[in-house]
Enzyme design. Structure first.
Site, short mmCIF file in Angstrom:
data_model
loop_
_atom_site.label_atom_id
_atom_site.label_comp_id
_atom_site.label_asym_id
_atom_site.label_seq_id
_atom_site.Cartn_x
_atom_site.Cartn_y
_atom_site.Cartn_z
N GLY A 1 0.81 -1.21 0.00
CA GLY A 1 0.00 0.00 0.00
C GLY A 1 0.85 1.26 0.00
O GLY A 1 0.54 2.24 -0.69
N ASP A 2 1.94 1.25 0.77
CA ASP A 2 2.84 2.41 0.80
C ASP A 2 3.49 2.60 -0.56
O ASP A 2 3.63 3.73 -1.06
CB ASP A 2 3.92 2.21 1.85
CG ASP A 2 3.35 1.95 3.23
OD1 ASP A 2 2.23 2.42 3.51
OD2 ASP A 2 4.01 1.27 4.02
#
Length: 402
Positions: free
Chosen positions: A314-315
């Site tokens: 996600g990052d």
């Protein structure tokens, strides 16, 4: 219109005072030293651990720096060896750490984890996993099932939890074209919540503010036990509505607000100029406001990935999307760059993975829908030669072949 025009190229992402802006992106939030077992097994059984680093905001900063952007990480660490290690490792990727503060009284946070998928919304759902990320997660045999990870945090009372408007001047946080924040920071303490509200206020000099929900139910449960603490879902909704660009996992939105599906999430969050709904292995949908107030809706499927470790996706996706935003690319290309950076992280053991060279990434992003749909990435794919290198090698063979 906000500094991020979601339909037009984002030529000048920040309207901030040019004299105060000296980097592309500022990322603010806690990072911790992570310990990963040296062999598979439960935390109770493994005999030793390898040390690494982890933190949603610093992961984004590192990803952007490795992709060729100027990035700054702002946080607080203890005046201890773990803090020294964190700052040194993050700086080694090219991230500016000049505004990281050292606290002589509070420690640097640490955590222990095993490999595997993380429970959505739990504190064990650390820094962006496949479930809230963007890649179609598969093993080399195509098996998508993966056991839940064990994660144990030691972050209560950490140096980063003491971040406050008094300790982190707004002008420092607003020193980039983009300020990237997450929903982890306001869960750390009342001071951190006050800081988040200070940094998302609309005032002259504010840059584009990016916000990744990153819901951690365990953190909020502890925070809500404080006297007069506000409920986490309400705090997160209020902060998201104050931001220009918001990333939300479809599963996260259901866990924190009881909202299901991209359209319902957009209805709950109409304020951001751009809303990106991450839909796990299916892909991601972006809602980008047009000048007339309507949304341009763009969906891009995720490529298939032979996952090594479902941590940090996600990052990485946020870093890829922000990279495309800084370059003024169309929304569809920003989404694809997000998918590629997520795939780079999913195919390595740790939270960080070297992104593909820009030329290679641009080549892949430019593929038509059919060819994009056939992509599948495995370990080492970012080390493959770029199209130009392949052409040069072919040309050399043709020239020298008798």
């Amino acid at each position: 219109m906000s500094p991020l025009s979601s339909v037009e190229p984002a030529d000048g992402v920040a309207d901030a005072d040019a004299d105060s802006v000296d980097v592309d992106v500022v990322c603010l939030g806690e990072s911790m030293v992570t310990f990963v077992p040296s062999r598979p097994g439960r935390l109770a059984d493994v005999p030793s651990f390898a040390r690494g680093i982890g933190g949603a905001e610093s992961n984004v900063a590192c990803g952007l720096a490795l992709a060729g952007h100027s990035a700054r990480w702002i946080s607080r660490v203890g005046m201890d060896g773990f803090g020294e290690h964190l700052v040194r490792e993050i700086a080694a990727t090219g991230v500016d750490t000049a505004y990281v503060q050292r606290d002589p009284y509070r420690p640097t946070g640490i955590y222990f984890r095993t490999a595997g998928e993380r429970a959505v919304g739990s504190e064990t759902a650390d820094s962006g996993t496949a479930s809230s990320g963007t890649a179609s997660s598969e093993t080399a045999e195509g098996d998508t099932a993966e056991p839940l990870a064990e994660v144990v945090y030691y972050r209560a009372g950490s140096a980063a939890a003491a971040m406050s408007p008094e300790l982190i001047p707004r002008e420092r946080a607003w020193s980039g074209r983009v300020l990237h924040l997450t929903g982890i920071t306001p869960a750390l303490s009342g001071d951190c919540r006050a800081l988040m509200r200070e940094l998302t206020v609309r005032a002259p000099g504010r840059p584009l503010v990016s916000f990744d929900l990153n819901y951690r139910v365990s953190l909020w449960r502890k925070g809500e036990a404080e006297q007069n603490a506000e409920p986490g879902p309400a705090v997160l909704l209020g902060l998201a509505r104050r931001c220009d660009l918001v990333f939300v996992g479809e599963d996260e939105a259901e866990a924190v607000w009881g909202v299901r599906g991209p359209e319902a999430i957009r209805a709950a969050l109409p304020e951001p100029e751009v809303l990106v709904v991450k839909q796990g292995g299916a892909g991601a949908t972006a809602y980008a406001r047009r000048p007339d107030g309507t949304d341009a809706i763009t969906f891009e499927p995720a490529p298939r990935v032979d996952v090594v470790a479902a941590v940090g996706a996600g990052d990485a996706f946020a870093a890829g999307f922000l990279s495309g935003t800084l370059r003024g690319l169309p929304v569809a290309e920003r989404l694809r760059h997000g998918h590629l950076m997520a795939a780079a992280v999913l195919t390595v053991p740790g939270d960080l993975g070297a992104p593909p060279a820009r030329e290679r990434a641009d080549h892949l992003v430019a593929l038509d829908a059919t060819r994009w749909g056939t992509l599948r990435f495995g370990p080492g794919w970012t080390d493959l030669p770029s199209p130009a290198e392949k052409w040069a090698e072919t040309a050399a063979v043709e020239v020298t072949d008798p």
